[in-house]
Design a protein around this motif. Structure first.
Motif, short mmCIF file in Angstrom:
data_model
loop_
_atom_site.label_atom_id
_atom_site.label_comp_id
_atom_site.label_asym_id
_atom_site.label_seq_id
_atom_site.Cartn_x
_atom_site.Cartn_y
_atom_site.Cartn_z
N LEU A 45 10.08 -11.98 7.63
CA LEU A 45 9.09 -12.97 7.21
C LEU A 45 9.77 -14.26 6.77
CD1 LEU A 45 7.61 -10.01 6.03
CD2 LEU A 45 5.82 -11.71 6.07
N SER A 46 10.84 -14.11 5.99
CA SER A 46 11.58 -15.29 5.54
C SER A 46 12.14 -16.03 6.74
CB SER A 46 12.71 -14.88 4.60
OG SER A 46 12.20 -14.18 3.50
N ARG A 87 17.46 -4.78 11.01
CA ARG A 87 18.47 -5.63 10.36
C ARG A 87 19.48 -4.84 9.54
NH1 ARG A 87 13.76 -5.87 7.81
NH2 ARG A 87 13.63 -5.63 5.54
N TYR A 143 13.22 -5.38 12.02
CA TYR A 143 13.21 -4.02 11.47
C TYR A 143 14.56 -3.32 11.57
CZ TYR A 143 8.46 -3.60 9.95
OH TYR A 143 7.31 -3.75 9.24
N GLU A 184 0.85 -1.19 0.00
CA GLU A 184 0.00 0.00 0.00
C GLU A 184 0.89 1.24 0.00
OE1 GLU A 184 -4.20 0.35 2.09
OE2 GLU A 184 -2.58 0.80 3.46
N ARG A 202 9.94 -2.11 2.33
CA ARG A 202 11.23 -2.79 2.13
C ARG A 202 11.13 -4.26 2.57
NH1 ARG A 202 16.47 -1.31 1.61
NH2 ARG A 202 16.08 0.88 2.03
N THR A 203 10.52 -4.46 3.74
CA THR A 203 10.38 -5.83 4.24
C THR A 203 9.56 -6.67 3.27
OG1 THR A 203 10.59 -5.12 6.53
CG2 THR A 203 9.49 -7.22 6.16
N ALA A 204 8.47 -6.10 2.78
CA ALA A 204 7.62 -6.84 1.85
C ALA A 204 8.38 -7.16 0.56
CB ALA A 204 6.36 -6.04 1.55
N MET A 220 8.36 -20.73 1.39
CA MET A 220 7.33 -19.71 1.51
C MET A 220 6.50 -19.63 0.22
SD MET A 220 7.57 -15.78 2.83
CE MET A 220 9.19 -15.70 2.24
N MET A 256 1.05 -8.71 5.33
CA MET A 256 1.43 -7.86 6.46
C MET A 256 0.24 -6.98 6.81
SD MET A 256 5.17 -6.81 5.02
CE MET A 256 5.83 -6.10 6.53
N SER A 286 14.85 -10.55 5.40
CA SER A 286 13.52 -10.13 5.85
C SER A 286 13.02 -11.04 6.98
CB SER A 286 12.56 -10.18 4.66
OG SER A 286 11.40 -10.88 4.98
N GLU A 312 10.00 1.34 5.35
CA GLU A 312 10.58 0.13 5.91
C GLU A 312 9.66 -1.08 5.78
OE1 GLU A 312 13.82 -0.47 6.75
OE2 GLU A 312 13.83 1.45 5.75
N GLN A 313 8.35 -0.85 5.96
CA GLN A 313 7.42 -1.97 5.79
C GLN A 313 7.41 -2.43 4.33
OE1 GLN A 313 3.17 -1.46 6.56
NE2 GLN A 313 3.18 -3.31 7.80
N ASN A 348 8.12 6.77 5.42
CA ASN A 348 8.86 5.61 5.90
C ASN A 348 8.50 4.40 5.03
OD1 ASN A 348 9.66 3.26 7.31
ND2 ASN A 348 9.76 4.43 9.20
N MET A 371 3.85 9.06 2.08
CA MET A 371 4.72 8.08 2.74
C MET A 371 6.10 8.67 2.99
SD MET A 371 3.96 4.36 1.08
CE MET A 371 5.14 3.34 1.94
N PHE A 374 2.57 -14.39 1.66
CA PHE A 374 2.63 -13.70 2.95
C PHE A 374 1.75 -12.45 2.92
CE2 PHE A 374 5.14 -9.97 1.81
CZ PHE A 374 5.79 -10.37 0.66
N GLU A 406 11.71 -7.35 0.13
CA GLU A 406 12.77 -8.33 0.38
C GLU A 406 12.17 -9.74 0.50
OE1 GLU A 406 15.12 -7.10 3.71
OE2 GLU A 406 15.95 -5.37 2.66
N THR A 407 11.01 -9.82 1.14
CA THR A 407 10.36 -11.13 1.29
C THR A 407 9.88 -11.63 -0.07
OG1 THR A 407 9.63 -10.38 3.46
CG2 THR A 407 8.66 -12.41 2.64
#
Lengths: 379, 257
Positions: free
Chosen positions: B80-81, B67, B65, A356, A368-370, B116, B121, B78, A365-366, A363, A361, B119, A372-373
């Motif tokens: 999640l991984s 990392r 967060y 989203e 980025r995490t999504a 995986m 969030m 990540s 970071e969320q 930040n 925006m 996922f 990277e995953t």
């Protein structure tokens, strides 16, 4: 230096400069004595404005803090609309002769109504589209909308609309559409071009006269051919959404070695898919036919939602390994389509992830995490 | 071969030392996450617990967060991984992982091999996260670790909104003013978190076995409420809060293999 003399990097720098400093571009046109008309998203009849000798300039808002705009909008509404008004109230668009705002979603309707009160110096011109755009009565309705836009433009600028000048502008726009389709396809085989650079090419198109942008894009295509494709290996993805121009987001994609090889983004490829058809019809009728034949977009009524299949088809064609849906927060049309996109991608064994985004925006970071995953998932 | 995983979260820092990608030989868990001194102290404690020096570590992976700000890592992965890897290591049959951390909630879907598949969030919102429980525990002046005990003694869970932490805070204060029993309030709070996360989980195809990871997994009140709402039993490990760090240590081991 002429466009033909520019090398690949110089061309990319040129797209970047225009994309990131539209104010300078607008001033340039105003200094040349041209009138500038703002065109809000999406499917605004730019050809009509162009045929009157004016510069249609995209108004897609910006990544800014919203303050003044909150006087005019509820909290839970598209930040693109809000940022357009915010920029308007801050005088960023000063010098523009008018703004044309289409009616293709509820937020756009609200934008038009609020613009009249928030930015009184720049006249608001509505472009009211029909929901049923394909039947003959829908095309007649669209044509009447274009006539209304032309009449309002005449009133706002004092420049007369002459329909016989429209075919030349239609040719300019069709040529630009072709160039943009070609560059999107070409870039898929050039992983050395970053996602930010790809975005610059698309974004700069909204701030330039299309004949000028076409010249740059065609020069870029030649420069890419001359340079040859790099051997760099990337993770190929397709993007979908309204916008995909946030530099932080694009940087994260670049850092994760992800390459956008196709897109279903309203501010990017969606608007270049359909040309105005040739034929003997009156130019405004041809333009109405173009809108009637435009498909595969969340804001265009389609009971069969063929858009969903097209996303899968385009992703497969471009050899994308996954689809990244960049959902503009509070965009109802996009939200309605997402479950269908997700289901279709799943059925096609195409990983699909939603992030989203909005114009405020700060930040990532969320995200980025999504991302990277998502990379791990695709690997 | 020793590998090391560090999970720097929003509110805690967790470390795990693993031997040969199978055996956990040292752990640590400290309050204080990104931007605090806790990550460095957690590293020190985990190495001390394992009786291993930094030089003996073949690989280090950082997750959570914080990392990317942890420089002494060979890999940044990540969370999640890592939660997927850590949960699969602990429960080889797990297919769905529900991770409720200090500031977000995530649902991870694995295939039968532990890879995986998908996922999700949560939105940028404190409701349905550990932060929600922290805020409520603070209002009720109850240590967050005792919420589960209160929940177990509840007779009739109170109704608490699951849409907004700020509004829910007002609701809790109103309920206190109305004389609602503390135990019933806590059960309502746990149910609220569970309801929010269950909605997220249902957006993914929930395939059993299901487990929880993250700090909130320690809370049996949330766990039981969540199990009821998703219609599946939820596996629990005392190491649930370490799954991210375990996964990171496994990731480092796999990379070094």
């Amino acid at each position: 230096m002429s466009v033909q003399e520019m090398n690949l990097q110089e061309l990319l720098d040129c797209f970047h400069e225009v994309a990131h400093d539209p104010g300078k571009q607008m001033k340039k046109y105003l200094d040349e004595g041209k009138k500038v008309v703002l065109v809000a998203p999406v499917y605004t009849p730019e050809e009509v404005i162009h045929s009157m000798g004016m510069v249609p300039m995209g108004a897609w808002g910006g990544d800014i803090q919203l303050n003044e705009a909150k006087k005019y909008f509820p909290a839970f509404i598209c930040s693109i609309m809000q940022s357009i008004v915010e920029l308007g109230t801050k005088g960023v668009y000063d010098g523009a002769s008018a703004i044309v705002i289409p009616s293709l979603c509820d937020s756009l309707k609200v934008l038009g109504q609020n613009w009249k009160y928030a930015v009184k110096d720049i006249p608001f011109i509505p472009m009211t589209y029909p929901q049923n755009r394909k039947p003959a009565f829908g095309r007649t309705f669209t044509k009447a909308g274009y006539e209304r836009v032309a009449a309002d433009l005449e009133k706002a600028t004092g420049i007369k609309f002459e329909e016989d000048k429209l075919p030349a502008s239609i040719d300019v726009y069709n040529a630009h559409n072709a160039a943009m389709r070609a560059v999107s396809e070409k870039l898929a085989s050039h992983p050395e071009i970053t996602n930010q650079q790809r975005s610059d090419i698309f974004k700069s198109a909204t701030f330039m006269l299309k004949e000028e942008h076409t010249e740059l894009v065609n020069a870029l295509l030649a420069a890419l051919d001359k340079a040859g494709a790099s051997a760099k290996k990337t993770i190929r993805i397709m993007t979908s959404g309204i916008l995909a121009d946030a530099p932080d987001l694009l940087t994260i994609l670049d850092e994760n070695n992800m390459q956008i090889v196709a897109d279903d983004v309203a501010a990017e490829s969606r608007q270049y898919r359909t040309d105005t058809p040739d034929g003997d019809k009156a130019p405004l009728e041809r333009l109405a036919d173009k809108f009637a034949e435009t498909d595969n977009c969340s804001v265009l009524y389609d009971v069969e939602k063929k858009r969903v299949d097209k996303i899968v088809e385009d992703a497969k064609k471009a050899d994308a390994k996954g689809v990244l849906v960049l959902l503009t927060k509070f965009c109802d049309p996009e939200e309605f389509d997402y479950p269908l996109i997700k289901r279709a991608c799943s059925a096609a064994d195409l990983p699909c992830v939603l992030i989203e985004i909005d114009r405020q925006m700060v930040n990532y970071e969320q995200a980025r995490t999504a991302i990277e995953t998502f990379k791990d998932l695709l690997a | 071969m020793y590998t090391f995983g560090i999970d720097i979260g929003s509110t805690t820092s967790k470390c795990v030392v693993m031997k040969d990608g199978t055996q956990i030989v040292g752990t640590s868990l400290l309050v204080g996450g990104i931007g605090t001194k806790s990550p460095a102290e957690a590293v020190r404690q985990a190495l001390e617990n394992a009786g291993v020096t930094r030089e003996e570590l073949a690989g280090v992976a950082a997750t959570g967060y914080g990392r990317n700000r942890y420089e002494d890592a060979d890999y940044h992965v990540s969370e999640l991984s890592c939660h997927g890897l850590g949960a699969h290591h602990t429960f080889p049959g797990v297919r769905t992982i529900i991770d409720i951390g200090g500031q977000d909630a995530k649902v991870i879907s694995l295939d039968s091999e532990g890879r995986m598949q998908n996922f999700l969030m949560n939105d940028k919102c404190a409701a349905g996260t550990g932060r929600f429980l922290d805020v409520m525990a603070n209002i009720l002046v109850i240590p967050v670790g005792e919420l589960a005990d209160y929940c177990a003694r509840a007779k009739e869970p109170a109704q608490i909104s699951s849409t907004c932490t700020v509004f829910a805070e007002s609701e809790v204060i109103s309920q206190l003013a109305n004389g609602v029993e503390m135990e019933d309030l806590v059960a309502g709070i746990c149910s609220s978190v569970a309801g929010r996360v269950a909605s997220l989980a249902k957006r993914i195809n929930i395939v059993p076995e299901v487990c929880m990871s993250g700090g909130v997994a320690q809370n049996a009140g949330v766990r039981n409420a969540l199990s009821e709402k998703i219609g599946h039993p939820i596996l629990f490990s005392p190491n649930a809060q370490l799954f991210g760090a375990i996964g990171a240590a496994l990731y480092a081991w796999e990379k070094k293999q």
